[in-house]
Motif scaffolding. Structure first.
Motif, PDB file in Angstrom:
ATOM      1  N   GLU A 331       0.935  -1.252  -0.037  1.00 25.13           N
ATOM      2  CA  GLU A 331       0.121  -0.013   0.139  1.00 25.13           C
ATOM      3  C   GLU A 331       0.809   1.218   0.044  1.00 25.13           C
ATOM      4  O   GLU A 331       0.566   2.464  -0.722  1.00 25.13           O
ATOM      5  N   ARG A 332       1.906   1.233   1.000  1.00 28.60           N
ATOM      6  CA  ARG A 332       2.814   2.561   1.021  1.00 28.60           C
ATOM      7  C   ARG A 332       4.214   2.185   0.845  1.00 28.60           C
ATOM      8  O   ARG A 332       4.492   1.012   0.754  1.00 28.60           O
ATOM      9  N   THR A 333       4.868   3.009   0.672  1.00 30.88           N
ATOM     10  CA  THR A 333       6.402   2.974   0.142  1.00 30.88           C
ATOM     11  C   THR A 333       7.136   3.633   1.400  1.00 30.88           C
ATOM     12  O   THR A 333       7.003   4.840   1.582  1.00 30.88           O
ATOM     13  N   LEU A 334       8.056   2.833   2.083  1.00 30.91           N
ATOM     14  CA  LEU A 334       8.887   3.552   2.893  1.00 30.91           C
ATOM     15  C   LEU A 334      10.206   3.929   2.236  1.00 30.91           C
ATOM     16  O   LEU A 334      10.931   3.013   1.756  1.00 30.91           O
ATOM     17  N   TYR A 335      10.763   4.986   2.193  1.00 28.38           N
ATOM     18  CA  TYR A 335      11.818   5.446   1.261  1.00 28.38           C
ATOM     19  C   TYR A 335      13.182   5.432   2.369  1.00 28.38           C
ATOM     20  O   TYR A 335      12.812   6.262   3.552  1.00 28.38           O
ATOM     21  N   MET A 336      14.140   4.885   1.938  1.00 30.47           N
ATOM     22  CA  MET A 336      15.438   4.741   2.927  1.00 30.47           C
ATOM     23  C   MET A 336      16.510   5.316   2.011  1.00 30.47           C
ATOM     24  O   MET A 336      16.660   5.048   0.798  1.00 30.47           O
ATOM     25  N   ARG A 337      17.588   6.068   2.741  1.00 31.63           N
ATOM     26  CA  ARG A 337      18.773   6.409   2.117  1.00 31.63           C
ATOM     27  C   ARG A 337      19.970   6.442   3.037  1.00 31.63           C
ATOM     28  O   ARG A 337      19.489   6.532   4.262  1.00 31.63           O
ATOM     29  N   ALA A 338      20.944   5.643   2.538  1.00 29.39           N
ATOM     30  CA  ALA A 338      22.241   5.894   3.493  1.00 29.39           C
ATOM     31  C   ALA A 338      23.386   5.805   3.032  1.00 29.39           C
ATOM     32  O   ALA A 338      23.625   5.496   1.560  1.00 29.39           O
ATOM     33  N   ARG A 339      24.584   6.146   3.401  1.00 29.65           N
ATOM     34  CA  ARG A 339      25.763   5.859   2.879  1.00 29.65           C
ATOM     35  C   ARG A 339      26.160   4.597   3.185  1.00 29.65           C
ATOM     36  O   ARG A 339      25.701   4.133   4.119  1.00 29.65           O
ATOM     37  N   ALA A 340      26.669   3.719   2.104  1.00 28.73           N
ATOM     38  CA  ALA A 340      26.900   2.375   2.406  1.00 28.73           C
ATOM     39  C   ALA A 340      28.302   1.933   3.035  1.00 28.73           C
ATOM     40  O   ALA A 340      28.970   2.503   2.680  1.00 28.73           O
ATOM     41  N   THR A 341      28.135   1.628   4.147  1.00 26.31           N
ATOM     42  CA  THR A 341      29.286   1.666   4.932  1.00 26.31           C
ATOM     43  C   THR A 341      29.205   0.323   5.651  1.00 26.31           C
ATOM     44  O   THR A 341      28.844   0.145   6.672  1.00 26.31           O
ATOM     45  N   GLY A 342      29.703  -0.935   5.061  1.00 22.87           N
ATOM     46  CA  GLY A 342      29.915  -2.106   5.769  1.00 22.87           C
ATOM     47  C   GLY A 342      28.490  -2.660   6.055  1.00 22.87           C
ATOM     48  O   GLY A 342      27.661  -2.392   5.171  1.00 22.87           O
ATOM     49  N   THR A 343      28.278  -3.322   7.037  1.00 20.54           N
ATOM     50  CA  THR A 343      26.895  -3.952   7.369  1.00 20.54           C
ATOM     51  C   THR A 343      26.071  -3.084   8.026  1.00 20.54           C
ATOM     52  O   THR A 343      24.759  -3.437   8.008  1.00 20.54           O
ATOM     53  N   ARG A 344      26.384  -1.755   8.320  1.00 21.50           N
ATOM     54  CA  ARG A 344      25.372  -0.862   8.778  1.00 21.50           C
ATOM     55  C   ARG A 344      25.551   0.416   8.246  1.00 21.50           C
ATOM     56  O   ARG A 344      26.865   0.910   8.363  1.00 21.50           O
ATOM     57  N   GLY A 345      24.633   0.955   7.469  1.00 21.02           N
ATOM     58  CA  GLY A 345      24.857   2.265   6.632  1.00 21.02           C
ATOM     59  C   GLY A 345      25.073   3.359   7.590  1.00 21.02           C
ATOM     60  O   GLY A 345      24.582   3.229   8.897  1.00 21.02           O
ATOM     61  N   SER A 346      25.548   4.492   7.221  1.00 17.37           N
ATOM     62  CA  SER A 346      25.588   5.862   7.821  1.00 17.37           C
ATOM     63  C   SER A 346      24.752   6.908   7.291  1.00 17.37           C
ATOM     64  O   SER A 346      24.397   6.655   6.292  1.00 17.37           O
ATOM     65  N   SER A 347      24.614   7.961   7.854  1.00 16.69           N
ATOM     66  CA  SER A 347      23.757   9.090   7.646  1.00 16.69           C
ATOM     67  C   SER A 347      22.387   8.645   7.137  1.00 16.69           C
ATOM     68  O   SER A 347      22.019   8.907   5.671  1.00 16.69           O
ATOM     69  N   SER A 348      22.017   7.795   7.796  1.00 24.55           N
ATOM     70  CA  SER A 348      20.738   7.023   7.299  1.00 24.55           C
ATOM     71  C   SER A 348      19.454   8.042   7.628  1.00 24.55           C
ATOM     72  O   SER A 348      19.352   8.729   8.412  1.00 24.55           O
ATOM     73  N   ARG A 349      18.530   8.000   6.606  1.00 19.63           N
ATOM     74  CA  ARG A 349      17.254   8.721   6.623  1.00 19.63           C
ATOM     75  C   ARG A 349      16.308   7.613   6.190  1.00 19.63           C
ATOM     76  O   ARG A 349      16.373   6.888   5.267  1.00 19.63           O
ATOM     77  N   ALA A 350      15.153   8.114   6.650  1.00 21.26           N
ATOM     78  CA  ALA A 350      13.919   7.121   6.269  1.00 21.26           C
ATOM     79  C   ALA A 350      12.460   7.837   6.339  1.00 21.26           C
ATOM     80  O   ALA A 350      12.502   8.585   7.204  1.00 21.26           O
TER      81      ALA A 350
END
Ligand SMILES: Cc1cc2nc3c(=O)[nH]c(=O)nc-3n(C[C@H](O)[C@H](O)[C@H](O)COP(=O)(O)OP(=O)(O)OC[C@H]3O[C@@H](n4cnc5c(N)ncnc54)[C@H](O)[C@@H]3O)c2cc1C
Length: 390
Positions: A331-350
């Motif tokens: 129904e809905r879309t969750l948008y996510m963005r991050a710098r790819a840094t290993g197994t946990r991204g940084s500068s994450s937004r959603a």
């Protein structure tokens, strides 16, 4: 390398996200100094991410005739498959027996897929509807009361399994069916590669849909219906078990690969290690995350390097990998963005509003807009511009 009268011969092997983004980037960066041949068997480009909706009755995955995608781009489409590369002679050999000379070669061959257990349903993106339609019906009818989705431990596409779990749980709820939907992943938190803010948002979404989520866990499925969880050793029963394939690299004779999984090692400019004039981009390279948006960024970087090699006035910038994910729950879309840094991204937004434009599921700098134009042309019946002379 080439005089102004003789453009550099660029062979791009593949016709997926990375290859097509590279074609568009070379049109822009190449400044008339490159002549591109696209070596791939595909007559259609399929926009895979939307295939997850098919088993739930949503629209079919979008597909684009290759002719329309390449129209006006001055590309020679060689409908064949790459068989092996003679990097000394700078030639590629095809399965159909052709031989193509190159000044630069870009390998954008995607990944090979492998089922990692015979006791679970391993999804094939092209067969999503066929494979899952019956399970969705059984869920709606109350015949399936436990459904588990397992994320593989090795390289895999991160998003689709989450989307399928969310949509399945949503469908069970709408149908008043009493079913448990479980998602099991080796990640330390849901979609951790997209960073903290995104992972928190995904955790909330899974909880809101009633998806039981088990993290930091690897699975073995030795018999149908039983999942062994590691490291706890506990067993979990599920009437249906669904997983995605593990991925490996292309294994092309003449091209060295690294590690156990056959992916190609490249630097941040897309250059394949230890080979002159050979570049690679997309799922085929040994970057640990496989995503369409990343594939496009890697293709842009490789195209810059190739254009510079051909004498264009451009200074390659190299990739600073960013992850863009659009997680759809039906129904809905969750948008996510991050710098790819290993197994946990940084500068994450959603968030629920798009974090990039155009807001497609794959964020490809040039290809996204190009596909939109083709869609619009198809709707209005407008013809593509005349093909440029090469
Ligand atoms: C169900 C699903 C959902 C997804 N959802 C998302 C999403 O929401 N967002 C996102 O960013 N990514 C998503 N992805 C991942 C994304 O589709 C891939 O990361 C992306 O397609 C990789 O692009 P690529 O060009 O490297 O490979 P591909 O797109 O796989 O293209 C590979 C190309 O190489 C060609 N080829 C293979 N072998 C040869 C050969 N020997 N000779 C010549 N050509 C050859 C193939 O025919 C094909 O044209 C999803 C993937 C799946 C399966």
């Amino acid at each position: 390398m080439s005089s102004s009268f003789e453009p550099a011969r660029v062979v791009i092997a593949g016709a997926g996200v990375a290859a097509l983004e590279a074609v568009l980037a070379l049109r822009d960066y190449g400044q008339g100094r490159v002549r591109v041949s696209l070596l791939a068997p595909d007559d259609t480009f399929i926009y895979r991410p939307t295939s997850v909706g098919e088993p739930f009755g949503h629209a079919r995955a979008q597909s684009f005739p290759m002719e329309a995608v390449l129209d006006g781009l001055a590309v020679d489409h060689v409908t064949d498959r790459l068989k092996w590369v003679d990097s000394e002679a700078r030639q590629v050999h095809t399965e159909g027996g052709q031989q193509l000379d190159y000044d630069a070669l870009l390998l954008a061959l995607g990944a090979r897929r492998h089922a990692w257990t015979e006791h679970a349903l391993t999804l094939e993106p092209e067969l999503m509807d066929e494979q899952l339609h019956g399970i969705v019906q059984d869920l709606e009818g109350g015949w399936v009361r436990s459904l588990a989705f397992i994320a593989p431990t090795g390289a895999a596409w991160p998003l689709p399994l989450y989307e399928l779990a969310l949509m399945s749980a949503g469908r069970a709820y709408e149908s008043y069916a009493d079913a448990t939907v479980t998602l099991i992943t080796p990640e330390e938190s849901p979609l951790a590669v997209f960073g903290q803010a995104a992972s928190d948002a995904v955790s909330k979404l899974l909880a809101a849909h009633g998806v039981q989520t088990i993290t930091s866990t690897q699975c073995a499925v030795h018999k149908s219906g039983t999942i062994t969880l590691h490291p706890s050793g506990e067993e979990l029963q599920a009437q249906r078990i669904v997983t995605m394939p593990e991925l490996s690299g292309p294994a092309i004779p003449g091209i060295p690969h690294h590690g156990d999984h056959g992916f190609l090692r490249v630097d941040r400019y897309g250059r394949v290690t230890d080979l002159e004039r050979v570049y690679a981009a997309g799922d085929t390279v040994d970057f640990p995350i496989k995503q369409g948006g990343l594939a496009a960024q890697q293709a842009d970087a490789a195209a810059e390097s190739i254009a510079a090699l051909a004498g264009a006035e451009i200074k390659p910038k190299g990739v600073v990998p960013m992850l863009y994910g659009a997680l759809w729950d039906g129904e809905r879309t969750l948008y996510m963005r991050a710098r790819a840094t290993g197994t946990r991204g940084s500068s994450s937004r959603a968030g629920w509003t798009p974090l990039w434009e155009p807001a497609g599921k794959i964020n490809a700098r040039l290809l996204s807009a190009h596909l939109e134009t083709i869609r619009d042309r198809a709707l209005t019946g407008e013809a593509a511009p005349a093909r440029n002379p090469s």
